[in-house]
Design a protein around this motif. Sequence first.
Motif, PDB file in Angstrom:
ATOM      1  N   ASP A 111       0.830  -1.208   0.000  1.00 46.34           N
ATOM      2  CA  ASP A 111       0.000   0.000   0.000  1.00 46.34           C
ATOM      3  C   ASP A 111       0.865   1.259   0.000  1.00 46.34           C
ATOM      4  O   ASP A 111       0.512   2.257  -0.622  1.00 46.34           O
ATOM      5  CB  ASP A 111      -0.962  -0.001   1.189  1.00 46.34           C
ATOM      6  N   GLY A 112       2.042   1.162   0.643  1.00 46.91           N
ATOM      7  CA  GLY A 112       2.961   2.297   0.584  1.00 46.91           C
ATOM      8  C   GLY A 112       3.529   2.407  -0.810  1.00 46.91           C
ATOM      9  O   GLY A 112       3.540   3.477  -1.427  1.00 46.91           O
ATOM     10  N   ASP A 113       3.961   1.296  -1.317  1.00 44.16           N
ATOM     11  CA  ASP A 113       4.587   1.218  -2.632  1.00 44.16           C
ATOM     12  C   ASP A 113       3.621   1.691  -3.726  1.00 44.16           C
ATOM     13  O   ASP A 113       4.027   2.319  -4.697  1.00 44.16           O
ATOM     14  CB  ASP A 113       4.990  -0.243  -2.873  1.00 44.16           C
TER      15      ASP A 113
HETATM   16  C1  LIG Z   1      12.785   5.847  -2.915  1.00 44.79           C
HETATM   17  C2  LIG Z   1      12.552   5.297  -1.554  1.00 44.79           C
HETATM   18  N1  LIG Z   1      11.907   6.012  -0.631  1.00 44.79           N
HETATM   19  C3  LIG Z   1      11.683   5.511   0.589  1.00 44.79           C
HETATM   20  C4  LIG Z   1      12.093   4.247   0.895  1.00 44.79           C
HETATM   21  C5  LIG Z   1      11.849   3.708   2.293  1.00 44.79           C
HETATM   22  N2  LIG Z   1      10.821   2.700   2.284  1.00 44.79           N
HETATM   23  C6  LIG Z   1      11.121   1.393   2.195  1.00 44.79           C
HETATM   24  S1  LIG Z   1       9.782   0.442   2.250  1.00 44.79           S
HETATM   25  C7  LIG Z   1       8.760   1.757   2.403  1.00 44.79           C
HETATM   26  C8  LIG Z   1       7.291   1.602   2.554  1.00 44.79           C
HETATM   27  C9  LIG Z   1       6.784   0.266   2.201  1.00 44.79           C
HETATM   28  O1  LIG Z   1       5.450   0.202   2.492  1.00 44.79           O
HETATM   29  P1  LIG Z   1       4.524  -0.840   1.774  1.00 44.79           P
HETATM   30  O2  LIG Z   1       4.680  -0.747   0.306  1.00 44.79           O
HETATM   31  O3  LIG Z   1       3.151  -0.701   2.305  1.00 44.79           O
HETATM   32  O4  LIG Z   1       5.152  -2.233   2.178  1.00 44.79           O
HETATM   33  P2  LIG Z   1       4.957  -3.099   3.503  1.00 44.79           P
HETATM   34  O5  LIG Z   1       6.313  -3.132   4.114  1.00 44.79           O
HETATM   35  O6  LIG Z   1       3.959  -2.455   4.353  1.00 44.79           O
HETATM   36  O7  LIG Z   1       4.516  -4.405   3.009  1.00 44.79           O
HETATM   37  C10 LIG Z   1       9.498   2.925   2.410  1.00 44.79           C
HETATM   38  C11 LIG Z   1       8.894   4.254   2.550  1.00 44.79           C
HETATM   39  C12 LIG Z   1      12.767   3.522  -0.099  1.00 44.79           C
HETATM   40  N3  LIG Z   1      13.187   2.268   0.121  1.00 44.79           N
HETATM   41  N4  LIG Z   1      12.991   4.058  -1.299  1.00 44.79           N
END
Ligand SMILES: Cc1ncc(C[n+]2csc(CCOP(=O)(O)OP(=O)(O)O)c2C)c(N)n1
Lengths: 350, 592
Positions: A111-113
């Motif tokens: 959801d972040g991605d």
């Molecule tokens: C360009 C960039 N910005 C920020 C990050 C830091 N970061 C790594 S994972 C993430 C969020 C992941 O959230 P989600 O997609 O919901 O995955 P989940 O771990 O919840 O399954 C962030 C902000 C990164 N790796 N690369």
Amino acid sequence: MSTDRPSFRHPQAARNTAGFTRKDYEGAISTLCAGCGHDSATNAIIQACFELAIEPHRVAKMSGIGCSSKTPAYFLGRSHGFNSVHGRMPSVATGANMANRDLLYIGISGDGDTASIGMGQFAHALRRNLNLNYICMNNGCYGLTKGQDSATADRGSAGKKGVPNPYSAIDLCELAIELGASYVARGFSGDKQQLVPLIKGAFAHSGLAFIDIISPCVTFNNTATSTKSYEYVREHIEATNTFDFIPLQQEILAHYPEGTSQEVVMHDGSIIHLHKTDAGRDVTNRRKAVDSLEEEKAKGRLLTGLLYVNQNIMETHDIINSTLRPLNSLTEADLCPGNTALQKINAGLR
Amino acid sequence: MKPTNIDNPEYFHKVIDCQYACPAHTPVPEYIRMISQGKYDEAFKINWISNVFPGVLGRICDRPCEPACRRSRVEENPVAICRLKRVAADFKSPGADFLPEVPAEKNGKRIALIGGGPASLTVARDLLPLGYTVDLYDNQKKAGGFIRTQVPSFRLPEKVLNEEVDRILDMGVNTHLNCQVDSLKKIVDLGYDAIFVGTGAPRGRDLPDLPGRSEGGDAIHIGIDWLAAVLYRHVIRSGPKVLVLGGGNTSMDCCRTAKRLDAEEVTVVVRSPKADMKASPWEIEDAEEEGIPIIDNHAPLEFVIDSGKLVGMHFQKMTAETDGSGNRRLVPTTEPPVFMPCDQVLLAVGQVNAFPFIEPELGIKMTERGLPELDPTTHQSSIPNIFFGGDAAFGPKNVITAVAHGHQAAISIDLFCRGQDLHDRPAPSTNLVSQKMGLQDLLYDSRVATDHRYAVPTVDRAKSLKNRLLEVELGFSKKTGHQEASRCLNCDVQTIFDFSTCIECDSCVDICPESCITFTDNGDEEDLRTRLLAPSDNKQQALYISPALPTGRVMVKDENVCLHCGLCAERCPTSSWEMMKFTYNCPTAGEK
Ligand SMILES: Cc1ncc(C[n+]2csc(CCOP(=O)(O)OP(=O)(O)O)c2C)c(N)n1
Ligand code: SF4
Ligand SMILES: [Mg+2]
């Protein structure tokens, strides 16, 4: 913690029609937290691939960054894969898909991605109706970076930190329907009975199939105050419909009384039989699909199941009329029209 | 199905397939674990407490545990449990500090043991520490019984036997050796508080009615008597051409012994098809590897005598037929009799019980089969203070069964001498201990080794065939023993499920390599078995059922092929699965 899994499998483990056992679809042992919903989602994908007798080498897995995006390491260890950068799964999937339309593409995101950094990419993949199975493992937080609220976190929901989220939530399914996806579904990692057929339907579908899998983060967002916890989801879940996925060439054995079911024929000839709980709902009607989602939301319920399917939207390749053959099979003769053709073009420009 | 009652000690006992199958219920996984940790003394002690003769049984046990071993359900071969027992005996330190104390002051009760075999010795060992006075009567010059007189030294060296027999005798048994008890009445008249009869099945079956039997004279021997004669060096040579009749372990011992006494040609002839032979598969294998042919489906017709001398035998070819009701039986074929030349025949066609020393006026009730009428649990005969055990009780079985009988008889004798109800028996002692160590680790080695069963090294064949005293098997080295021990699946470490904390996240279902776990709606057993994730057709193995969970479903675990790898416990976010070591120890005499 165990770094490998015993190699033994059940001595009478079944083989599918392609001759594979379920083990042939497994990947490395998961390094996610014990109880992470993503592991269940992963296993639902394995199960769907096994049941559909998909050949592992005909699959490409793409992902961004996040705990969810790590999961391609944990399934289909014998398939192609590309773990890209944060939010960029759709671009990589688009590129690969353009180069070879014959493979089955599984895009994994979180959801972040998807809803934050990758929102632009997501929107355009939907808009183009790329032939991609876009699976978002939605836990309402950034699990990998220690559980910050994501853009799908409901207003007022509070994770482990205990601070209620002040912003309104993005409903990825509504957005997907809005922006042109042709197969939209929502499942719950804790209900494989529903999830596996949803994934199978997506694989049979041509065009962008988006599945929003509510997938609790046990470590940061499984609190009593969170709307993405196992308990909350179980209590508020509302299934639109249950359905049978009937692969091509399999006889239809069930009998469906008039008015209680809706039949959708997929591009590959398989059939989805929906058993409707509410006769007013029509998953092939975009407006009604959005209405259903909104209605349930107003009641505080979370609608799951197959939400929308439209077999008439063309997928990207058909829209841009691209070659049917994988690019790596095109020879010089296919790609270079030759001197005579060039002369002709030049002549036309004089 | 009703939720499984895991408080019933037999539930998890049954999950430990090897221990459950062992007549003496030796805690097998625990001693194997000790071996893999190099704790040979502990491994030996666990064995000794339970089966009394680890060095002997580590060589000649019938090993009912091995066909039961879970490992053989997930790959080809079971753990070499028997040979690991020998590892414990081979590498233990010479001391005997594990021996229980025997009180100098006796309790005033006197027990007679008739026959000095494994059953009697077990009774002695169990009763001596309780203060009983134990008198043992045996007609041989050394105690040991069948395992001394009939098991050849190349399978069981005398030194090993002596050590284990003497360990018990030295606890304070009053031995009356070279003493043939020809009247039980005389013993009864000596006023013992209880008498235990462990005289085995001492008589080898003859073929008295086969033509030529009497003319054949001393070229025809009863197998077990001949083996005893070899032991005492009354027989030092074997005829050049020997036929051994019979398909049991005695037959295998006879043929291999004959081969070592310079016989040129030894052939085993069996009535039935080879697959039906009673001998243990590994004994058959060993005989064949020594170049002894086994001819099946041949029933003896007559001994052929020429000028007063045995020159061969005639056999009728047989075939196995299935009749209308599915019963298989042997019928003669129409082929003419087959002649096999020989100058010596060893008869190993079965053993029978014989109690010539029991006078009818003693009033011990006997069955039609010529066996004493016994209470199957207490081993008590119709005369309250006379007990039977070993082959003398229910007919020929094996050493480990005799040991188990000895334990039960000792419990009965003790209860009897204390004037208590023989059926109010002490319960097994059980214990359940968490294997969790810190957050992530387990106290046992949960990794599942993929090693295939290791073969036991043997001495040079040519050398061993020249010397009947040379033990054929060399036993595992420490290293191979360790590797073989690592194949054990730790079936005593149980998966315990707490339904009250389960959030039904499916993590255990997803990680389980064998797909043992299913969350589904409850039903009766037959129905449930059709709805589990993996085929569930081994009805011998239990289903572990939880009470209903919040979704209304239940957790069902098929115990059948669980690897006890602990991954379910490792992946469970709420620790609803826990790995706990279950100890099950059989009661011994004197316990409450
Ligand atoms: C360009 C960039 N910005 C920020 C990050 C830091 N970061 C790594 S994972 C993430 C969020 C992941 O959230 P989600 O997609 O919901 O995955 P989940 O771990 O919840 O399954 C962030 C902000 C990164 N790796 N690369
Ligand atoms: S942090 Fe959350 S999302 Fe990441 S692995 Fe752990 S439970 Fe899953
Ligand atoms: Mg997330």
